[in-house]
Design an enzyme around this catalytic site. Structure first.
Site, PDB file in Angstrom:
ATOM      1  N   HIS A 153       6.881   1.232   2.097  1.00 57.19           N
ATOM      2  CA  HIS A 153       6.178   1.134   3.380  1.00 57.19           C
ATOM      3  C   HIS A 153       7.150   0.951   4.707  1.00 57.19           C
ATOM      4  O   HIS A 153       6.968   1.819   5.892  1.00 57.19           O
ATOM      5  CB  HIS A 153       5.665  -0.488   3.679  1.00 57.19           C
ATOM      6  CG  HIS A 153       4.515  -0.895   2.617  1.00 57.19           C
ATOM      7  ND1 HIS A 153       3.245  -0.642   2.438  1.00 57.19           N
ATOM      8  CD2 HIS A 153       4.775  -1.654   1.320  1.00 57.19           C
ATOM      9  CE1 HIS A 153       2.863  -0.860   1.464  1.00 57.19           C
ATOM     10  NE2 HIS A 153       3.554  -1.736   0.806  1.00 57.19           N
TER      11      HIS A 153
HETATM   12  O1  RIB Z   1       2.945  -5.356   3.769  1.00 58.05           O
HETATM   13  C1  RIB Z   1       4.178  -4.483   3.402  1.00 58.05           C
HETATM   14  C2  RIB Z   1       5.235  -5.244   4.189  1.00 58.05           C
HETATM   15  O2  RIB Z   1       5.510  -6.630   3.744  1.00 58.05           O
HETATM   16  C3  RIB Z   1       6.649  -4.582   3.878  1.00 58.05           C
HETATM   17  O3  RIB Z   1       7.582  -4.906   5.274  1.00 58.05           O
HETATM   18  C4  RIB Z   1       7.109  -5.353   2.829  1.00 58.05           C
HETATM   19  O4  RIB Z   1       8.593  -5.577   2.821  1.00 58.05           O
HETATM   20  C5  RIB Z   1       6.616  -6.718   3.184  1.00 58.05           C
HETATM   21  O5  RIB Z   1       7.611  -7.344   4.011  1.00 58.05           O
END
Ligand code: RIB
Ligand code: CA
Length: 284
Positions: A227
């Site tokens: 992500h």
């Molecule tokens: O939902 C994904 C996010 O939440 C990413 O930034 C992961 O590292 C968590 O922080």
């Protein structure tokens, strides 16, 4: 001329890949990490940020300890936030640079500085409420009709919904939501080809996704969802992600809902090309 980049982060395994990508990309000059609670508590996210920079040979990059809150994703990222492998990373002799992210932003933001926020938005919201403006802000978070903490709320926005609302309403961010990042799977082949120290952090995350196939939308292969690295890739090479403006707001749960605030949302990317870009930059 490299673009100054500050990353606000809750490392976190995918944060680790994002920080490494930035550190190994000449297009950006990593000016600092501001840490926030999130995947795990602030003590651990800050310790992890320090160790990651030591591993990357970047102890010159200041780490500023930000705001605390309840850690909430140890089941994904491990109790230490890095798959139980945080102590395999070297100590950082520099230690914490400061404990006031608002002051750090006030002192270090220049008109061309990019800020990538890849954790809960508590630090960013505090800066906005102190009157600081972010010239270029990219945020990994949210989901249009989907979530990973509830059916509608994504973790970063859910963890501090009031902060997410402030950022959507006043921060003029580019938002990189789950709708896109859940397509970005760093599979076992990718993990075998990149820095083994980074891959060694991914065991807990891989096991979590294997058990929760609904979050690995394709359900096709084992790996992790990068992500945060997707959001940071847009900071490194603007235009990597296809953007479209949506009228949005944030509800009390931290879910993205329709609203009057015009927000650029990353809707698509050439994932095979971006995957190859990341693999090349993260290989050692
Ligand atoms: O939902 C994904 C996010 O939440 C990413 O930034 C992961 O590292 C968590 O922080
Ligand atoms: Ca994160």
């Amino acid at each position: 001329m490299a673009i100054p980049l500050i990353i606000d982060t809750d490392p976190g395994v995918d944060d680790a890949f994002a920080i490494a990508l930035a550190a190994r990309s000449p297009e950006v000059e990593l000016k600092g990490l501001t840490t926030v609670f999130g995947n795990v508590g602030l003590d651990l996210t800050t310790a992890n940020a320090l160790r990651l920079l030591a591993h990357l040979g970047r102890t010159d990059v200041p780490v500023v300890r930000g705001f605390e809150g309840p850690g909430g994703a140890a089941d994904v990222h491990g109790e230490d936030g890095l798959g139980g492998q945080a102590l395999t990373l070297p100590e950082n002799p520099k230690g914490v640079h400061g404990e006031d992210p608002v002051r750090f932003f006030a002192d270090n933001l220049t008109p061309d500085t990019m800020v990538a926020a890849i954790g809960p938005l508590t630090n960013i919201a505090a800066a906005l409420e102190a009157g600081i403006e972010f010239p270029r802000l990219i945020v990994m978070g949210g989901g249009l009709g989907i979530g990973n903490m509830t059916v509608r709320a994504e973790f970063n926005f859910w963890a501090d919904a009031a902060a997410a609302r402030t950022v959507i309403r006043r921060g003029n961010p580019i938002v990189v939501p789950l709708n896109l990042t859940q397509q970005c799977i760093a599979d076992t082949e990718f993990l075998a080809n990149v820095d083994p120290v980074l891959s060694n952090l991914t065991g807990t995350y891989r096991e979590y996704l294997a058990r929760h196939s609904e979050q690995n939308l394709s359900g096709r292969e084992e790996g992790i969802l990068v992500h945060d690295a997707v959001a940071v890739a847009e900071a490194i090479v603007p235009g990597t992600l296809s953007l479209r403006v949506h009228g949005l707001d944030i509800d009390d749960e931290g879910a993205l809902v329709g609203g009057k605030h015009q927000v650029e949302v990353a809707e698509d990317c050439d994932w095979p090309a971006l995957r190859a870009f990341m693999e090349q930059r993260l290989s050692v």
